[in-house]
Design an enzyme around this catalytic site. Structure first.
Site, short mmCIF file in Angstrom:
data_model
loop_
_atom_site.label_atom_id
_atom_site.label_comp_id
_atom_site.label_asym_id
_atom_site.label_seq_id
_atom_site.Cartn_x
_atom_site.Cartn_y
_atom_site.Cartn_z
N TYR A 1 120.93 -53.02 25.19
CA TYR A 1 121.02 -52.28 23.93
C TYR A 1 119.61 -52.07 23.41
O TYR A 1 118.80 -53.01 23.39
CB TYR A 1 121.86 -53.09 22.92
CG TYR A 1 121.90 -52.53 21.52
CD1 TYR A 1 122.68 -51.42 21.23
CD2 TYR A 1 121.16 -53.12 20.49
CE1 TYR A 1 122.74 -50.91 19.94
CE2 TYR A 1 121.21 -52.62 19.20
CZ TYR A 1 122.00 -51.51 18.93
OH TYR A 1 122.06 -51.02 17.65
N ASP B 1 111.67 -53.30 26.55
CA ASP B 1 112.15 -53.52 25.19
C ASP B 1 112.12 -55.03 24.95
O ASP B 1 113.01 -55.76 25.39
CB ASP B 1 113.56 -52.94 25.05
CG ASP B 1 114.12 -53.16 23.65
OD1 ASP B 1 113.49 -53.89 22.86
OD2 ASP B 1 115.20 -52.60 23.36
N LYS C 1 111.85 -57.87 15.27
CA LYS C 1 112.36 -59.21 14.94
C LYS C 1 111.25 -60.21 14.59
O LYS C 1 110.82 -60.24 13.45
CB LYS C 1 113.25 -59.71 16.08
CG LYS C 1 114.48 -58.80 16.26
CD LYS C 1 115.56 -59.43 17.10
CE LYS C 1 116.68 -58.45 17.43
NZ LYS C 1 117.80 -58.46 16.51
#
Ligand code: HOZ
Length: 429
Positions: A142, A237, A265
């Site tokens: 994702y 990613d 994050k």
């Protein structure tokens, strides 16, 4: 009625599903989501005043736990000087210097506000640099919710990708080719068919959105080699893995240098910030230097940057990731051992402060294998642990997170709880 229930009922009237991000609704596990009112260290407290050891850590950002004093101090200092300027600040430069130092494949970096923006922008700059349109991604990875990335495989490799969300145009999804994670044969076939058209391959170097799936030996190197051979931009990613599995991200563990990296994050320590960066010649395609447009009012926000800088500096302490990894391993292996002892097929895997636990024999290699896990048993285990005051991700398909605030007390309480829950599940089954 519990306060969590009351807040959920009211929220559902005004917020779709009662939540601002779908997995929070407990749809996969059933029951009432916990509404949190505070967090300190490794623990959070819900609206009914019940305390939990937190293994979600805001889905990754809280590397040092909730409300770490040094992160709070950095936020306070920054906010007293002004919340946002929409103009450059020296703090952004400090963040850029630190990111380029810690992740050597990043020669230039741009900050934005969310992982979705970072991956969307990385894809755009890869397309602008190569002049190509097609991208390759992996099923179960994702990369945020931009249109080009909400795509699943068609019925065969050579069929077009299909939207995995309403609202994504089929014409756009057709530009995304999707293959299974760790499937070297499928990757080679995709390059043989589309290699000359591929602007980018985007991959989570450790997959953290189909629970937690490790790359097999040689898989990332294969991507590196094929991208080099075909002039395709390799995008790692590392929104989840960055500074969580190692100080230099997963790329430092596997010794692979991607052209572009996305981060998020941890680099905001709990405030909204993300980044994408990499090779200087590719990043130079961005406006105002080049023609690829990307912008944001709150990009490089000084308060978020300050929280991120404090978070990263704490992670630079000698032995930080080693200690974090030991705690994570002790918790997850301890849970899996107790599960197996109670007769459940169970395995666990972890790197640094990120982990997966699976109700199946053997670690999964890709999404179809993740889907073979016993979801019903996971859901009963999840609710048992929740009652015991242990907050795991409310889905069998999400990775878990441990912070530096988790220590021997949390390990002991978690494993004791797991033992009681497995004993109960065994008698109930
Ligand atoms: N993107 C996260 C799941 N992999 C969920 C984020 C959230 O709900 O906060």
């Amino acid at each position: 009625m519990s306060r969590n229930q009351e807040l959920f009922d009211r929220s559902r009237q005004l917020i779709p599903g009662g939540v601002n991000s779908p997995v929070r609704a407990f749809g996969g596990v059933g029951g009432v989501p916990r509404f949190f009112q505070r967090g300190a260290g490794a623990r959070v407290q819900d609206a009914d005043g019940k305390s939990y050891i937190d293994y979600v850590c805001s889905w990754g950002p809280l590397l040092h736990g909730h409300a770490h004093p040094k992160v709070l101090e950095a936020v306070r200092t920054a906010m007293e000087k002004g919340l946002s300027f929409g103009a450059p600040t020296g703090l952004e430069l400090e963040m850029a210097e630190l990111l380029c130092e810690l992740v050597p494949s990043i020669e230039q970096v741009r900050l934005n506000s969310s992982g979705t923006e970072a991956t969307m922008s990385a894809i755009r700059v890869a397309r602008g640099f190569t002049g190509r349109s097609r991208i390759l991604k992996f099923d179960g990875c994702y990369h945020g919710h931009s249109d080009s990335l909400l795509v699943k495989a068609g019925s065969g490799l050579l069929t077009f990708g299909q939207p995995s969300s309403g609202g994504v145009p089929a014409e756009l999804a057709a530009l995304t080719t999707v293959v299974d994670y760790n499937d070297a044969t499928a990757v080679r076939a995709a390059f043989a068919e589309f290699g000359h058209e591929l602007a980018a391959v985007i991959v989570e170097p450790i997959a953290g959105n189909m629970n937690f799936v490790l790359p097999e030996a040689g898989f990332l190197q294969l991507l590196r080699d094929l991208c080099t051979e075909h002039g395709t931009v390799l995008i790692f990613d590392e929104v989840m893995t960055g500074f969580r599995v190692a100080l230099g991200g997963a790329q430092s563990l596997y010794g692979i240098r991607p052209e572009l990296t996305t981060l998020g994050k941890v680099i905001g320590g709990g405030l909204p910030i993300a980044a994408f960066g990499g090779r200087r010649d590719i990043m130079s395609c961005l406006a105002p230097v080049g023609s690829v447009y990307q912008a944001g009012t709150l990009s490089g926000n000084p308060v978020a940057v300050s929280a991120g800088l404090a978070t990263l500096r704490l992670a630079q302490e000698e032995g930080f990731h080693m200690a974090l990894g030991e705690v994570t391993h002790a918790v997850t292996e301890g849970i899996a051992e107790r599960g197996r002892a109670a007769g459940f097929p169970m395995v666990a895997a972890s790197v640094g402060g990120m982990f997966g636990i699976f109700f199946r024999n053997g670690l999964p290699r890709n999404l179809p294998e993740v889907m073979e896990c016993d979801r019903d048993t996971f859901n009963r285990f999840f609710h048992g642990m929740l009652d015991e005051g242990i907050y795991l991700a409310p889905s069998a398909y999400e990775a878990g997170f441990v912070s530096a605030a988790h220590g021997s007390a949390e390990i002991g309480e978690t494993l004791d709880a797991a033992e009681r829950v497995f004993a109960h599940l065994r008698t109930a089954s």
